[in-house]
Scaffold this motif. Structure first.
Motif, PDB file in Angstrom:
ATOM      1  N   THR A   1       0.825  -1.204   0.000  1.00 40.52           N
ATOM      2  CA  THR A   1       0.000   0.000   0.000  1.00 40.52           C
ATOM      3  C   THR A   1       0.860   1.254   0.000  1.00 40.52           C
ATOM      4  O   THR A   1       1.876   1.315   0.688  1.00 40.52           O
ATOM      5  CB  THR A   1      -0.918   0.025   1.242  1.00 40.52           C
ATOM      6  OG1 THR A   1      -1.681  -1.175   1.278  1.00 40.52           O
ATOM      7  CG2 THR A   1      -1.873   1.203   1.191  1.00 40.52           C
ATOM      8  N   ASP A   2       0.417   2.256  -0.749  1.00 38.99           N
ATOM      9  CA  ASP A   2       1.083   3.557  -0.738  1.00 38.99           C
ATOM     10  C   ASP A   2       0.543   4.362   0.440  1.00 38.99           C
ATOM     11  O   ASP A   2      -0.581   4.851   0.412  1.00 38.99           O
ATOM     12  CB  ASP A   2       0.825   4.286  -2.064  1.00 38.99           C
ATOM     13  CG  ASP A   2       1.535   5.638  -2.121  1.00 38.99           C
ATOM     14  OD1 ASP A   2       2.398   5.885  -1.263  1.00 38.99           O
ATOM     15  OD2 ASP A   2       1.221   6.425  -3.030  1.00 38.99           O
ATOM     16  N   ILE A   3       1.346   4.492   1.492  1.00 41.30           N
ATOM     17  CA  ILE A   3       0.890   5.177   2.705  1.00 41.30           C
ATOM     18  C   ILE A   3       1.365   6.624   2.642  1.00 41.30           C
ATOM     19  O   ILE A   3       2.359   6.997   3.276  1.00 41.30           O
ATOM     20  CB  ILE A   3       1.424   4.492   3.962  1.00 41.30           C
ATOM     21  CG1 ILE A   3       1.194   2.989   3.885  1.00 41.30           C
ATOM     22  CG2 ILE A   3       0.737   5.032   5.221  1.00 41.30           C
ATOM     23  CD1 ILE A   3       1.979   2.204   4.886  1.00 41.30           C
ATOM     24  N   THR A   4       0.701   7.419   1.880  1.00 41.01           N
ATOM     25  CA  THR A   4       1.004   8.847   1.834  1.00 41.01           C
ATOM     26  C   THR A   4      -0.318   9.607   1.917  1.00 41.01           C
ATOM     27  O   THR A   4      -1.393   9.018   1.955  1.00 41.01           O
ATOM     28  CB  THR A   4       1.749   9.223   0.536  1.00 41.01           C
ATOM     29  OG1 THR A   4       1.019   8.724  -0.594  1.00 41.01           O
ATOM     30  CG2 THR A   4       3.154   8.640   0.522  1.00 41.01           C
TER      31      THR A   4
ATOM     32  N   ASP B   1       1.882  -4.739  -6.511  1.00 44.56           N
ATOM     33  CA  ASP B   1       1.676  -6.018  -7.170  1.00 44.56           C
ATOM     34  C   ASP B   1       2.357  -7.125  -6.362  1.00 44.56           C
ATOM     35  O   ASP B   1       3.554  -7.056  -6.070  1.00 44.56           O
ATOM     36  CB  ASP B   1       2.249  -5.982  -8.595  1.00 44.56           C
ATOM     37  CG  ASP B   1       2.017  -7.289  -9.326  1.00 44.56           C
ATOM     38  OD1 ASP B   1       0.861  -7.536  -9.718  1.00 44.56           O
ATOM     39  OD2 ASP B   1       2.984  -8.052  -9.502  1.00 44.56           O
ATOM     40  N   GLY B   2       1.584  -8.153  -6.004  1.00 43.87           N
ATOM     41  CA  GLY B   2       2.120  -9.223  -5.176  1.00 43.87           C
ATOM     42  C   GLY B   2       3.288  -9.949  -5.813  1.00 43.87           C
ATOM     43  O   GLY B   2       4.252 -10.326  -5.130  1.00 43.87           O
TER      44      GLY B   2
ATOM     45  N   PRO C   1      -9.157  -1.706  -4.930  1.00 49.21           N
ATOM     46  CA  PRO C   1      -7.831  -1.087  -4.890  1.00 49.21           C
ATOM     47  C   PRO C   1      -6.784  -2.079  -5.371  1.00 49.21           C
ATOM     48  O   PRO C   1      -6.526  -3.091  -4.714  1.00 49.21           O
ATOM     49  CB  PRO C   1      -7.651  -0.745  -3.408  1.00 49.21           C
ATOM     50  CG  PRO C   1      -8.471  -1.770  -2.694  1.00 49.21           C
ATOM     51  CD  PRO C   1      -9.623  -2.120  -3.596  1.00 49.21           C
ATOM     52  N   ALA C   2      -6.184  -1.817  -6.511  1.00 48.82           N
ATOM     53  CA  ALA C   2      -5.243  -2.756  -7.116  1.00 48.82           C
ATOM     54  C   ALA C   2      -4.072  -3.030  -6.186  1.00 48.82           C
ATOM     55  O   ALA C   2      -3.415  -2.107  -5.704  1.00 48.82           O
ATOM     56  CB  ALA C   2      -4.754  -2.209  -8.448  1.00 48.82           C
ATOM     57  N   GLY C   3      -3.847  -4.300  -5.891  1.00 51.93           N
ATOM     58  CA  GLY C   3      -2.705  -4.709  -5.086  1.00 51.93           C
ATOM     59  C   GLY C   3      -2.870  -4.556  -3.593  1.00 51.93           C
ATOM     60  O   GLY C   3      -1.987  -4.960  -2.834  1.00 51.93           O
TER      61      GLY C   3
END
Length: 515
Positions: A45-48, A240-241, A366-368
């Motif tokens: 996850t992009d945590i921004t 992406d996993g 949410p992709a990924g």
């Protein structure tokens, strides 16, 4: 199994509140920790943006970052019971409507300033929506019972409630109990805080590049435990996993969060350590009650009967998941039986409801962000097509999806993860499935009324009441109940992860180098 009811009732009786998920990992004896310089984590996850602020975050996937940067007033033990933390002592009045906290002395924020009762008052007021300068706080519903918060001196906080809230310590062990510095935010403003957040947790955020990485540094004056073992931690955003797995294999990262469980054997044969945790993170597909037809119980039951959740569990998670029977991750399948796939009965119910199958529904995701998320939504799309319901899939980046979730502007359907955040039923139900819930796409006033009544109950009465509530929800489902997958993380040899039983919440200080 997801929840142990006997354990839940015992914990409720012990602390006069509802608890807890049955632990399945993290209790084994840990190897001896050693010191190390740097850890690189592959993060899904992009945590921004808003997700770095505990009062604004909408994604439980940000929890490991938030628990690493901020500390909480209470802290869950291995049995899911809240224990004193930044609040070194708590006292509850005889009528259950006033809680007095004594704040731990000697705690510092990451800018060196002392943490005082005034910061606690500021933080709770901010989270509950009492700060008019903060737009869109996401934790207000968790603190709805709070009428006022005050600090008669620098180490005492008094929380006055409109009615008793037996799980307030549980709530204050989650995002609403994370303490932020009042003076610093007054100086830089809420927008400035999003750019450079400060807490009192084991790690400090030193830099962030949206969509790429976050850099954390150990906070030497952290007073809690466990202590940070790595001097620096880098979070590489790999939504992406397969990219996380490739980076782990190539040496680009040391630790991968939420890996594909079907790759466990291959990783272990290659010398990596793979650990699972029965984490109470229930996947479902939210139904938008405003979409014509979806609020009809016949339609929502039909959607549940259309989807083969046993196939999702077995083929996508290699059996390392629990079937879901309701929206509440604290209720196990031995209490409420999950829906079984029945295509013909699903078609019959849709016909009886006169559901319009000529239109195409949109399923957002949410992709990924969720384990096997892309494959899950494809399976749901295929199973609904078998009963004549057409679905288009709409992937989004995590921040866009989170913003739409909070603004309640998602489309007809959305993949969602309901987490065990407080070891109690109320939080997950209230947030995602009530008329006023911050992430809710559903509204059933009768269920809301029942939930309000249950919110003040404690002990066995609370446990049995929520079980009955969940049975009613099962018959009028606000989502397609899917599975509760184990949390799977993979790491290089020489790294030990002490997972938190029953929840996906952990700090990066729980990742330790070992000899």
């Amino acid at each position: 199994m997801a929840l142990g009811m006997k354990k839940l009732m015992a914990a409720v009786a012990a602390v006069a509140m509802a608890s807890t998920l049955a632990a399945c990992s993290g209790n084994e004896a840990a190897p001896t920790p050693t010191a190390a310089e740097k850890l690189t984590v592959g993060y899904p996850t992009d945590i921004t943006g808003r997700n770095v602020d505990p009062a604004l975050t909408v994604g439980g996937s940000a929890a490991p970052f938030l628990y690493s940067v901020y500390d909480t007033l209470f802290k869950f033990d291995q049995d899911g019971v809240p224990q004193p933390n930044l609040a070194s002592k708590s006292e509850l009045s005889a009528d259950g409507k006033t809680m007095t906290l004594t704040i731990k002395e000697g705690v510092k924020f990451q800018d060196g300033s002392p943490l005082t009762a005034k910061d606690v008052v500021f933080s709770i007021d901010r989270s509950r929506g009492a700060d008019a300068t903060l737009k869109g706080p996401t934790q207000a519903s968790s603190l709805a019972a709070v009428a006022a918060v005050s600090s008669p001196d620098d180490k005492t906080v008094v929380i006055s409630m409109k009615q008793p809230n037996p799980i307030l310590p549980n709530v204050l062990a989650y995002f609403p109990g994370m303490v932020v510095p009042a003076a610093y935010i007054a100086k830089v403003g809420n927008d400035g805080f999003l750019k450079a957040p400060i807490g009192s947790g084991p790690y400090k955020l030193t830099s962030a590049t949206q969509g790429q990485s976050l850099e954390l540094a150990a906070f030497a004056d952290y007073t809690g435990s466990p202590k940070p073992a790595y001097k620096d931690v880098t979070l590489k955003v790999l939504t992406d996993g397969s990219a996380r797995l490739a980076a782990l294999r190539s040496g680009g990262i040391d630790f991968a969060v939420d890996v594909d469980v079907t790759q466990s054997a291959s990783l272990e044969s290659s010398g990596f350590t793979v650990k699972g945790n029965r984490a109470g993170a229930r996947l479902s597909v939210l139904l938008n009650g405003k979409t014509p037809g979806l609020s009809d119980p016949k339609v929502s039951r039909a959607f549940n009967m259309a989807v083969n959740i046993e196939a999702i569990r077995d083929s996508l998670f290699s059996g390392k998941a629990t079937l879901a029977s309701t929206i509440d991750p604290t209720v196990s399948v031995d209490k409420i039986e999950p829906y079984k796939q029945n295509v013909e009965e699903a078609k019959k119910l849709l016909d009886e409801a006169k559901f319009d199958r000529s239109r195409t529904l949109i399923l957002d995701y949410p992709a990924g962000n969720f384990p096997q998320g892309e494959l899950i939504v494809q399976a749901v799309q295929s199973d609904l097509a078998a009963v004549g319901v057409k679905v288009d899939l709409r992937p989004m980046d995590t921040n866009t999806w989170s913003e739409k979730l909070q603004s309640k502007s998602l489309d007809d359907l959305s993949l969602f993860r309901s987490r065990n955040t407080t070891y109690d039923s109320f939080q997950s139900i209230n947030d995602a499935f009530t008329c006023s819930g911050p992430y809710s796409m559903w509204c059933d006033p009768k269920l809301d009324e029942q939930l309000v009544g249950l919110s003040t109950k404690g002990g066995a009465e609370r446990v049995s009441g929520f079980l009955d509530f969940n049975k009613a929800v099962h018959e009028n489902p606000p989502s397609i109940f899917l599975v509760d997958p184990d949390q799977i993380c993979a790491m290089k040899k020489g790294i030990e992860w002490q997972a938190t039983p029953g929840t996906t919440n952990f700090t990066f200080a729980q990742i330790q180098p070992v000899s």
